[in-house]
Design a protein around this motif. Structure first.
Motif, PDB file in Angstrom:
ATOM      1  N   GLN A 175      47.360  42.523  33.118  1.00 53.67           N
ATOM      2  CA  GLN A 175      47.066  41.621  34.230  1.00 53.67           C
ATOM      3  C   GLN A 175      47.253  42.330  35.575  1.00 53.67           C
ATOM      4  O   GLN A 175      46.448  42.177  36.497  1.00 53.67           O
ATOM      5  CB  GLN A 175      47.958  40.382  34.164  1.00 53.67           C
ATOM      6  N   VAL A 176      48.296  43.107  35.674  1.00 47.79           N
ATOM      7  CA  VAL A 176      48.555  43.808  36.932  1.00 47.79           C
ATOM      8  C   VAL A 176      47.454  44.831  37.213  1.00 47.79           C
ATOM      9  O   VAL A 176      47.016  44.987  38.363  1.00 47.79           O
ATOM     10  CB  VAL A 176      49.961  44.456  36.915  1.00 47.79           C
ATOM     11  N   VAL A 177      46.975  45.503  36.175  1.00 48.83           N
ATOM     12  CA  VAL A 177      45.833  46.407  36.378  1.00 48.83           C
ATOM     13  C   VAL A 177      44.613  45.602  36.847  1.00 48.83           C
ATOM     14  O   VAL A 177      43.905  46.024  37.772  1.00 48.83           O
ATOM     15  CB  VAL A 177      45.503  47.199  35.088  1.00 48.83           C
ATOM     16  N   ASN A 178      44.410  44.431  36.258  1.00 46.21           N
ATOM     17  CA  ASN A 178      43.296  43.580  36.703  1.00 46.21           C
ATOM     18  C   ASN A 178      43.465  43.170  38.170  1.00 46.21           C
ATOM     19  O   ASN A 178      42.498  43.148  38.925  1.00 46.21           O
ATOM     20  CB  ASN A 178      43.176  42.335  35.814  1.00 46.21           C
ATOM     21  N   TRP A 179      44.689  42.851  38.551  1.00 42.04           N
ATOM     22  CA  TRP A 179      44.948  42.510  39.952  1.00 42.04           C
ATOM     23  C   TRP A 179      44.620  43.698  40.866  1.00 42.04           C
ATOM     24  O   TRP A 179      44.075  43.523  41.956  1.00 42.04           O
ATOM     25  CB  TRP A 179      46.396  42.091  40.147  1.00 42.04           C
ATOM     26  N   CYS A 180      44.975  44.880  40.408  1.00 43.37           N
ATOM     27  CA  CYS A 180      44.661  46.082  41.207  1.00 43.37           C
ATOM     28  C   CYS A 180      43.148  46.226  41.373  1.00 43.37           C
ATOM     29  O   CYS A 180      42.666  46.605  42.446  1.00 43.37           O
ATOM     30  CB  CYS A 180      45.262  47.330  40.561  1.00 43.37           C
ATOM     31  N   LYS A 181      42.403  45.929  40.312  1.00 40.20           N
ATOM     32  CA  LYS A 181      40.945  45.977  40.413  1.00 40.20           C
ATOM     33  C   LYS A 181      40.463  44.943  41.431  1.00 40.20           C
ATOM     34  O   LYS A 181      39.567  45.224  42.233  1.00 40.20           O
ATOM     35  CB  LYS A 181      40.307  45.711  39.038  1.00 40.20           C
ATOM     36  N   GLN A 182      41.054  43.768  41.409  1.00 38.19           N
ATOM     37  CA  GLN A 182      40.655  42.734  42.371  1.00 38.19           C
ATOM     38  C   GLN A 182      40.991  43.169  43.802  1.00 38.19           C
ATOM     39  O   GLN A 182      40.205  42.960  44.730  1.00 38.19           O
ATOM     40  CB  GLN A 182      41.325  41.397  42.017  1.00 38.19           C
ATOM     41  N   ILE A 183      42.134  43.790  43.971  1.00 39.05           N
ATOM     42  CA  ILE A 183      42.534  44.257  45.309  1.00 39.05           C
ATOM     43  C   ILE A 183      41.525  45.287  45.828  1.00 39.05           C
ATOM     44  O   ILE A 183      41.150  45.276  47.001  1.00 39.05           O
ATOM     45  CB  ILE A 183      43.968  44.847  45.261  1.00 39.05           C
ATOM     46  N   MET A 184      41.074  46.176  44.952  1.00 40.57           N
ATOM     47  CA  MET A 184      40.149  47.239  45.374  1.00 40.57           C
ATOM     48  C   MET A 184      38.682  46.817  45.216  1.00 40.57           C
ATOM     49  O   MET A 184      37.792  47.616  45.474  1.00 40.57           O
ATOM     50  CB  MET A 184      40.406  48.511  44.562  1.00 40.57           C
ATOM     51  N   ASN A 185      38.478  45.578  44.751  1.00 44.46           N
ATOM     52  CA  ASN A 185      37.125  45.067  44.514  1.00 44.46           C
ATOM     53  C   ASN A 185      36.337  45.973  43.557  1.00 44.46           C
ATOM     54  O   ASN A 185      35.179  46.308  43.801  1.00 44.46           O
ATOM     55  CB  ASN A 185      36.381  44.879  45.845  1.00 44.46           C
ATOM     56  N   TYR A 186      37.026  46.363  42.498  1.00 45.39           N
ATOM     57  CA  TYR A 186      36.388  47.122  41.426  1.00 45.39           C
ATOM     58  C   TYR A 186      35.848  46.120  40.402  1.00 45.39           C
ATOM     59  O   TYR A 186      36.377  45.017  40.272  1.00 45.39           O
ATOM     60  CB  TYR A 186      37.415  48.064  40.768  1.00 45.39           C
ATOM     61  N   PRO A 187      34.799  46.518  39.661  1.00 42.06           N
ATOM     62  CA  PRO A 187      34.241  45.574  38.680  1.00 42.06           C
ATOM     63  C   PRO A 187      35.228  45.293  37.555  1.00 42.06           C
ATOM     64  O   PRO A 187      36.108  46.103  37.261  1.00 42.06           O
ATOM     65  CB  PRO A 187      33.007  46.313  38.151  1.00 42.06           C
ATOM     66  N   GLU A 188      35.073  44.131  36.940  1.00 42.05           N
ATOM     67  CA  GLU A 188      35.926  43.747  35.811  1.00 42.05           C
ATOM     68  C   GLU A 188      35.891  44.771  34.692  1.00 42.05           C
ATOM     69  O   GLU A 188      36.858  44.949  33.957  1.00 42.05           O
ATOM     70  CB  GLU A 188      35.435  42.414  35.242  1.00 42.05           C
ATOM     71  N   SER A 189      34.720  45.439  34.558  1.00 44.61           N
ATOM     72  CA  SER A 189      34.557  46.391  33.453  1.00 44.61           C
ATOM     73  C   SER A 189      35.317  47.704  33.685  1.00 44.61           C
ATOM     74  O   SER A 189      35.446  48.515  32.777  1.00 44.61           O
ATOM     75  CB  SER A 189      33.074  46.706  33.270  1.00 44.61           C
ATOM     76  N   ALA A 190      35.797  47.908  34.903  1.00 47.60           N
ATOM     77  CA  ALA A 190      36.558  49.131  35.183  1.00 47.60           C
ATOM     78  C   ALA A 190      37.865  49.108  34.403  1.00 47.60           C
ATOM     79  O   ALA A 190      38.357  48.047  34.024  1.00 47.60           O
ATOM     80  CB  ALA A 190      36.837  49.242  36.673  1.00 47.60           C
ATOM     81  N   THR A 191      38.415  50.287  34.170  1.00 45.80           N
ATOM     82  CA  THR A 191      39.718  50.379  33.516  1.00 45.80           C
ATOM     83  C   THR A 191      40.714  51.006  34.496  1.00 45.80           C
ATOM     84  O   THR A 191      40.333  51.546  35.534  1.00 45.80           O
ATOM     85  CB  THR A 191      39.637  51.217  32.233  1.00 45.80           C
ATOM     86  N   GLY A 192      41.970  50.937  34.141  1.00 44.19           N
ATOM     87  CA  GLY A 192      42.977  51.511  35.021  1.00 44.19           C
ATOM     88  C   GLY A 192      44.286  51.639  34.288  1.00 44.19           C
ATOM     89  O   GLY A 192      44.432  51.157  33.160  1.00 44.19           O
ATOM     90  N   ILE A 193      45.228  52.300  34.925  1.00 43.24           N
ATOM     91  CA  ILE A 193      46.543  52.466  34.299  1.00 43.24           C
ATOM     92  C   ILE A 193      47.590  52.568  35.390  1.00 43.24           C
ATOM     93  O   ILE A 193      47.328  53.105  36.474  1.00 43.24           O
ATOM     94  CB  ILE A 193      46.557  53.703  33.341  1.00 43.24           C
TER      95      ILE A 193
END
Lengths: 493, 493
Positions: free
Chosen positions: A128-146
C-alpha cells in the motif's frame, strides 16, 4: 551432543517483565521530554574524550541490568547527538523525523516481521505504501516500486533495471562483458556521487559515467549532453541512460526534465530521475509544473526520511515498466514454494524487485505518518521550507557583510560572510571557522560546499521544526561570529 | 514566491504533547502485554478479506487523530503478524527479536541520526559494534566491516570487494568489460540465491556462478570444485572467488571450510563465507573448531537479526584487507569536506565502506542487547537451538510415521510424515497440507523444502523463545493432523 549441560528452555525474554515495562515507560517520558524541549538544547556538542574512550571497550561477555545499560546510553550517547532532529540543523540533507514516527518504529520492531515473503499484514502495508508513493509521483498503477534504505540504494536499483533492460541481450545471465561496446550513462556534473558508485557496483565502471557540464544555474547543459551522446555513438559506445536531477545536493538545482525526457525519447535511452529530496517538491503548487516531467521518466528515486520527515531509513524507487523491474531481480519463480493458503501464500515476494531478502517493516512509519498528517500537511511543510529558503536569501541580501553565492531556487541557500580586503583563502578560513563555531556553541549546524571554487556556507532546509525565528537567529549569529573573528588576531587586516 | 499564504512556522510536531505521551505509554503496555503473552497467541492467522481491502485505500490527504491511526493498526495490522516472534515459528531463517531490542529501536528512532558521517556518538557506537563483530569472529583488529540490512547486502558488498581487488586492473574505473576473460566464482549448489543475485548486480552475470555439486551431506564436493577451477583456467576464464557456506538454508550444512581455504590459497582466489546464520555457531564449543576456518577467509557475512535474535534489520560483513575494502567504495577522499573540529569531523565516513549514504542507528540495538545479555548468554541460547534440533531429530526417529530426510548437523531438521502405500506425490500433498493446517490452526509455522526430489517439512530453529515443550507439541500435532488427513477422504487408500 545431547550430553552437554545446556538448558533446553533458556530464553532471552526477561525474567521480570514488570521492570522491562517500567523501563519502556521511563524511555517514553525521556523521549517526549527531549523532543518537546528540543529547541532549548544545543544543536550539537563536543564529545568528551572519556566518552569516546568508553566506546573502545571489548564485546561484553557478561550481562548488565537493563537499568545500567540505559543509564550508559543516557550518559554517553543520547547527549552527543548529530542534531538533525533540531530546528536549527541545516547540514547535508538530513530529515528530522516526528514523535509519532518514533512510536511507529517501536511498533514495527515489536511486530518484527521480515517483510519480503509470506501472507501477513505487513506485506500488504508495504504494498500500500508503494502504491501511495506512486500516487504521490503520479505514476501509473501498473508501475512497480520498492521501499529501501535510501536514495543511494534506490538509484542503484533503478540503474540495475536500466542496465538489464536496454538491450536484447540477457545481461543478468551473461554479465556486461557481452555488451557490444561500452555501456555509458549521462548526468550533470552536479549529480550526487551515488550515481558514480552505482556505475562502479554494477560493473560499468566510473568511465561509463559522462558528467555533463552545467549552465551557470547548475542545471545540466542540454547541448553538451546531446554532443556527448552523438560523440559516444560515433565512437561505438553504447549510451543507455540519462540521470536527471530533481534537486542537486549543492544548490537544489532542478535539471530541465522535459528537455531531458525529449533527449531520452530521441535516443531511446532510459530516463531516470534522482529526486532524493527534490522530487517531493512536486507536492507544492509552485513546483508541480517544473516537476511534472518526473511522470515521463522510466524511474524515479526519492527519500521519505528527508523531505517527508520520516525517521531513518526509508526511501522509494518507482519503475514504470513492471516487467523490466521484476525480470531484473526475480530469482527463477518456480523455485519459490508459494502456496495458495497459509503463511507461504501472500503477495509477490518483494525480493523479486530488489537486492534484499531481509527487510524490516519500515512501511509502517510511512503508513502511520501519512494517516496522522495527511498529504496536504506534508505539502504545506515542504512549501514552508522552500519559502524559508527564499526568506533566508532575502536576509542574506539585506546584510552588508553577507554575499549570496547562488540564487535560491528550492530549499538550499549558499552564501558567505565577506569582509573587504580578505583574500579568497582568508574568506574560506573565516567561513569555515564561522560554521564550526556555530556548531561548537550549539547554535546551528549549516554545512559547507564549494561553488565555482568559492567556499560557501550551505543552509539546507528539510526540517519540519525550523521556524522563521531560527533563520533570523542564524543570520544574526553568523554576523556576530564573523565580526568577532575579524577583530580577533587571526583575521585582523 | 513570498506572497503565498503559507505559514512559515508550520511544523509536524504535535500541538498536544501530552496525548502523544499517553499514546506512547499505551503502546508500551500493549507491546509488553503482547510479548509477555505471546505463547498463548496463535502463531499465524488468516487475514480477513475486509482487512485486506482496507490496504487498498488511496494516500490520505487529510489528517486523522493519532488515536484513530493506532486503533486501525491494532485492528488491521497487529493481529495478522508473520509470527516469527512466536516460540513455535520455525519457517525460513527468521529471528525473534527481544523486548529490550524493541526499546532500543525506539531510542534509535528518537535520536534519528544518519550514521554515515559526522562527529556524534552514534558513529562511535557503530564503529564499536563492528569491532565487537570482529571479536566475535576472531578477525584481526585491522579488518574493516560494515553493518547492513541483511546477509544479501553483506554478500553483495563482500563480492564487490572481491571483484574489485583480484586484478591489477582498476575495475572500479573500467568496469568488468576490461577484464581479460570472464570472471567466475564458485559455490556449492546448496548456496543461497543471493550469491547468484550478487553476481547479476555486479555485472558478472549468472553464467559466472559455478554451482558445484554437493556430497550426500549437502557440503560442497572439493574434488568437483578443483576440477571446475582447472577446467575454467584451461578455457581462459578468470576464477576469482570461492563462496563457502557456514550453514546452508536447506539443511544447515557447513562446507569443509579448511579445505576451501586451502583451495583458495593454491589458486589465489578470494575466500568469502556466507555465514548468514551459521557463522554464529562459532560461539558454541562443539562448533568452534569446524568454524575456525572463518578466520582464514578474506570476508564473512552474517546476520544479527537471525541467530543473535536482534530486531530486523541488522547484518554485518567483515573484510580482512581494509585497503581492499575501502578502495572499493571510497569516493575520492579529497571531495569529503572533513574538518578537525565540529560536526563535520568524526571517524572515516561509513559510505567509504559500502553502497549506502543513508543509514539508521541500527548499531544501537546491538550495543544495548549485547550489554544486556553478554555474549555468553547468546552462546548458550544458540547452543540450546542446536541441541533442540538434535532433540527434535530424536523425536522424529522415535515416531513410526515420521521419516527423517537428512541427519541433523546444526539447527535444521528436515523430515516428513509417511504412510504405507502412498506415492511420493501423495506424500508431498499430505505434508504440504500438514504444514498449512499447522499454520491455519495457529499451532506452529515450519517451512518446506525439497531434498533429492522429496518434499520435506523443514524446521529451522533460530528462536530464542522456543522451549522443549514446543517441539514435543510440534511432533504431536504433526502426527495428529497427518493421521486425521489419512482417514479423511483425500488421503484414503
Amino acid at each position: 551432543m545431547m550430553e552437554e549441560s545446556v538448558n533446553l528452555n533458556s530464553t532471552l525474554d526477561p525474567k521480570d517483565w514488570s521492570s522491562m515495562r517500567s523501563m519502556g515507560h521511563e524511555m517514553i517520558d525521556d523521549i517526549m521530554d527531549y523532543l518537546e524541549g528540543i529547541r532549548t538544547k544545543p544543536v550539537w556538542q563536543e564529545i568528551p574524550a572519556a566518552v569516546k574512550d568508553s566506546f573502545q571497550s571489548p564485546v561484553p561477555q557478561k550481562p548488565s541490568t537493563i537499568e545500567e545499560v540505559y543509564h550508559e546510553f543516557k550518559t554517553n550517547i543520547f547527549p552527543y547527538t548529530k542534531g538533525n532532529i533540531h530546528p536549527r540543523f541545516f547540514a547535508w540533507v538530513q530529515g528530522t523525523g516526528t514523535p509519532f514516527g518514533v512510536l511507529a518504529e517501536m511498533l514495527s520492531a515489536a511486530m518484527n516481521p521480515n517483510v519480503t515473503i509470506g501472507e501477513h499484514a505487513p506485506m500488504y502495508v508495504d504494498q500500500q505504501v508503494v502504491n501511495w508513493c506512486k500516487q504521490i509521483m503520479n505514476y501509473p498503477e501498473s508501475a512497480t516500486g520498492i521501499l529501501l534504505s535510501g536514495a543511494s540504494m534506490a538509484n542503484i536499483t533503478a540503474l540495475n533495471v536500466a542496465r538489464n533492460s536496454q538491450l536484447k541481450l540477457n545481461i543478468r545471465k551473461t554479465g556486461v562483458k557481452a555488451v557490444p561496446g561500452q555501456l555509458v550513462l549521462y548526468c550533470s556534473a552536479e549529480t550526487h556521487s551515488c550515481i558514480q558508485k552505482a556505475a562502479e557496483v554494477l560493473g560499468l565502471g566510473t568511465d561509463a559515467v559522462r558528467k555533463i557540464k552545467t549552465n551557470s544555474d547548475y542545471q545540466i547543459n542540454i547541448n553538451e549532453l546531446v554532443k556527448a551522446i552523438e560523440a559516444d555513438l560515433a565512437e561505438g559506445f553504447y549510451p543507455f541512460c540519462v540521470v536527471g536531477n530533481a534537486g542537486t545536493v549543492n544548490t537544489g538545482a532542478i535539471d530541465p526534465l522535459d528537455e531531458l525526457a525529449a533527449v531520452c525519447l530521441k535516443y531511446n535511452l532510459w530516463f531516470h530521475i534522482d529526486g532524493a529530496f527534490g522530487a517531493l517538491a512536486k507536492l507544492v503548487p509552485a513546483y508541480s509544473a517544473r516537476l511534472k516531467a518526473i511522470e515521463k521518466a522510466d524511474s524515479v528515486a526519492f527519500d521519505l526520511h528527508k523531505w517527508m520527515y520520516m525517521p531513518y531509513e526509508i526511501a522509494c524507487v518507482l519503475i514504470k515498466d513492471n516487467h523490466a523491474h521484476r525480470s531484473s531481480f526475480a530469482v527463477t519463480p518456480e523455485y519459490l514454494l508459494q502456496q495458495e493458503r497459509g503463511l507461504a501464500g501472500g503477495p509477490d515476494p518483494v525480493n523479486n524487485y530488489g537486492m534484499e531478502l531481509s527487510r524490516s517493516f519500515k512501511a509502517l512509519k510511512v503508513w502511520m505518518s501519512l494517516k496522522e498528517h495527511g498529504l496536504e500537511k506534508y505539502a504545506e511543510v515542504i512549501n514552508k521550507n522552500i519559502l524559508q529558503a527564499f526568506y533566508l536569501e532575502k536576509l542574506v541580501q539585506q546584510a552588508d557583510n553577507l554575499e549570496l553565492l547562488c540564487p535560491v531556487n528550492l530549499n538550499i541557500v549558499c552564501f558567505r560572510y565577506v569582509h573587504q580586503g580578505l583574500s579568497v583563502n582568508d574568506l574560506e578560513e573565516l567561513n569555515k571557522e564561522i560554521i564550526i563555531q556555530l556548531q561548537e556553541q550549539g547554535i546551528a549546524s549549516p554545512s559547507s560546499t564549494i561553488l565555482n571554487g568559492i567556499y560557501a556556507i550551505r543552509v539546507c532546509i528539510v526540517n519540519q521544526r525550523t521556524l522563521q525565528a531560527d533563520l533570523d537567529l542564524l543570520i544574526e549569529e553568523i554576523i556576530r561570529i564573523g565580526d568577532q573573528l575579524i577583530v580577533s588576531l587571526n583575521f585582523a587586516l
